[in-house]
Design an enzyme around this catalytic site. Sequence first.
Site, PDB file in Angstrom:
ATOM      1  N   LYS A 283     -10.185   0.139  -2.940  1.00  0.00           N
ATOM      2  CA  LYS A 283     -10.117  -0.094  -1.493  1.00  0.00           C
ATOM      3  C   LYS A 283     -10.610   1.144  -0.759  1.00  0.00           C
ATOM      4  CE  LYS A 283      -6.993  -1.290   2.331  1.00  0.00           C
ATOM      5  NZ  LYS A 283      -5.651  -1.780   2.710  1.00  0.00           N
TER       6      LYS A 283
ATOM      7  N   LYS B 161      -6.921   3.441  -3.702  1.00  0.00           N
ATOM      8  CA  LYS B 161      -7.393   3.392  -2.321  1.00  0.00           C
ATOM      9  C   LYS B 161      -7.667   4.809  -1.835  1.00  0.00           C
ATOM     10  CE  LYS B 161      -5.556   2.067   2.250  1.00  0.00           C
ATOM     11  NZ  LYS B 161      -4.424   1.400   2.939  1.00  0.00           N
TER      12      LYS B 161
ATOM     13  N   ASP C 106       0.865  -1.187   0.000  1.00  0.00           N
ATOM     14  CA  ASP C 106       0.000   0.000   0.000  1.00  0.00           C
ATOM     15  C   ASP C 106       0.900   1.235   0.000  1.00  0.00           C
ATOM     16  OD1 ASP C 106      -1.765  -2.114   0.576  1.00  0.00           O
ATOM     17  OD2 ASP C 106      -3.097  -0.798   1.700  1.00  0.00           O
TER      18      ASP C 106
END
Length: 349
Positions: A285, A249, A186
């Site tokens: 996400k 995300k 991430d």
Amino acid sequence: MTKNITKAQIPQKDSKVISYPNLVDSESLKENSGVIRNPGTDFRLDKISNIAINKSAVERRCTNYGTRRSIKKDKQAAWLLKAITLMDLTTLSGDDTDARVRRLCSKAKQPISNKLEKILGAESLDLSVAAVCVYHDMLASAKKALNNSKINLAAVSTGFPAGLSPLPLRLKEIEYSVDSGANEIDIVISRRHVLEGNWKELYKEVKMFREKCGDAHMKTILATGELGNLSNIAKASQVCMMAGADFIKTSTGKEPTNATLPVSLVMVRMIRNFYNETGIRIGFKAAGGISDTKTALLYMTMIQEELGRRWLEPDLFRFGASSLLGDIERQLDHFSSGYYSASYRHPLA
């Protein structure tokens, strides 16, 4: 006063929850399970310069999700079981310890109690979360605890959460995490590139991150609460997908404003446009502030309506969550017994 036992408390092979296999265990999607990894595209400024978002229209659309579709009782239980499989169970605290991470991994492998699984008739589903997400220093403990499981191991990287450390260090950080066993990274983008309109620089940065990830899937955190407006969020989404992001995300969870439905809708629409143009599915996400089942169901409804059933799978949709799992377990406990249990009965770590 004694309450009558509910049907859900009686273990049955054809339990109500299992009567929704298309949602819960995804057997019908196996033939279409493969996702071609995003190779990225050339940078095209014309794909960004004309993007403009109508905030009022976005907000109006978001108000419809909770009113147009109501998910109740056994159907809700099935959706919540699916939500468990979409979670990146996360601990990103300064006081993380090896023991806490080990406990979190145990919860990831057994997200609801054996007793509740039996009551729901969900034993055959082999439930687990999608991934455990930790800081780099916790990877060794998490990797050992997740050994012989199907759960992915994710690490936050590139100067998380601010993304302001020197670029060579951010690139090295990805290498260290991949070498330590993380198969998902991430990363955080440099917000200044968005705020200053340096789209080519953002593209180059994310492309470098993607190359360093190698076989590890890259989830690109936009930190939407710090990007100024919805048009910037849409443009940043487009650039990151061009640069090869596997997921986009919303947030680090550390910003004052994290995931919201309007922001998420804009990102999801950009994913849909990218898929229509390239045939490549990009994951989404939602992270930060999603701590209760009602909110989780709203996000799942949005994904179902905007992208379709295929995106309700862990290879294309995730919740970044720490406390959500506890609330889901309480709701499932209520579904089976008619009573709400105390939150301390469902600890995460």
